[in-house]
Design a protein around this motif. Structure first.
Motif, mmCIF file in Angstrom:
data_model
loop_
_atom_site.group_PDB
_atom_site.id
_atom_site.type_symbol
_atom_site.label_atom_id
_atom_site.label_comp_id
_atom_site.label_asym_id
_atom_site.label_seq_id
_atom_site.Cartn_x
_atom_site.Cartn_y
_atom_site.Cartn_z
ATOM 1 N N HIS A 74 3.184 3.532 -1.818
ATOM 2 C CA HIS A 74 3.691 3.811 -3.164
ATOM 3 C C HIS A 74 3.641 5.318 -3.413
ATOM 4 O O HIS A 74 2.922 6.047 -2.739
ATOM 5 C CB HIS A 74 2.866 3.075 -4.222
ATOM 6 C CG HIS A 74 1.425 3.496 -4.237
ATOM 7 N ND1 HIS A 74 0.531 3.022 -3.318
ATOM 8 C CD2 HIS A 74 0.748 4.350 -5.026
ATOM 9 C CE1 HIS A 74 -0.657 3.570 -3.552
ATOM 10 N NE2 HIS A 74 -0.548 4.387 -4.573
ATOM 11 N N GLY A 75 4.421 5.756 -4.331
ATOM 12 C CA GLY A 75 4.425 7.165 -4.676
ATOM 13 C C GLY A 75 5.154 8.059 -3.688
ATOM 14 O O GLY A 75 4.943 9.257 -3.662
ATOM 15 N N VAL A 76 6.008 7.474 -2.858
ATOM 16 C CA VAL A 76 6.773 8.279 -1.908
ATOM 17 C C VAL A 76 8.014 8.796 -2.620
ATOM 18 O O VAL A 76 8.759 8.044 -3.221
ATOM 19 C CB VAL A 76 7.180 7.444 -0.678
ATOM 20 C CG1 VAL A 76 8.048 8.260 0.258
ATOM 21 C CG2 VAL A 76 5.951 6.916 0.026
ATOM 22 N N SER A 77 8.197 10.102 -2.558
ATOM 23 C CA SER A 77 9.400 10.681 -3.158
ATOM 24 C C SER A 77 10.074 11.598 -2.147
ATOM 25 O O SER A 77 9.411 12.232 -1.336
ATOM 26 C CB SER A 77 9.052 11.457 -4.430
ATOM 27 O OG SER A 77 8.189 12.525 -4.110
ATOM 28 N N HIS B 170 0.809 -1.223 0.000
ATOM 29 C CA HIS B 170 0.000 0.000 0.000
ATOM 30 C C HIS B 170 0.844 1.275 0.000
ATOM 31 O O HIS B 170 0.306 2.365 -0.120
ATOM 32 C CB HIS B 170 -0.933 0.019 1.198
ATOM 33 C CG HIS B 170 -2.064 -0.953 1.082
ATOM 34 N ND1 HIS B 170 -2.845 -1.279 2.156
ATOM 35 C CD2 HIS B 170 -2.545 -1.670 0.037
ATOM 36 C CE1 HIS B 170 -3.759 -2.156 1.779
ATOM 37 N NE2 HIS B 170 -3.589 -2.409 0.489
#
Length: 70
Positions: free
Chosen positions: A50-53, A48
């Protein structure tokens, strides 16, 4: 009709500048403040997340800190 009766707050008797007086003030105020019930955090499965930058400047900053990379 004008109300000329003015109420002012009384001056504090003792401002106390030491830690003991501060702790006493906190102990007297503690019953007036209610803490919310703790909420247990549920674990999140890795799928779950995702999309962590992370910005490059932050990554460089953390990389340069000895507590985080050495």
């Amino acid at each position: 009709m004008t109300n000329l009766d003015v109420h002012t707050a009384p001056a504090p008797a003792d401002l106390g500048d030491d830690l003991a007086s501060l702790r006493g003030d906190c102990a007297r105020m503690a019953p007036h403040w209610a803490a919310p019930a703790p909420v247990a955090a549920l674990p999140v499965p890795p799928s779950h997340i995702h999309g962590v930058s992370v910005p490059v400047s932050s990554a460089r900053l953390l990389d340069a800190m000895s507590d985080y990379g050495d």
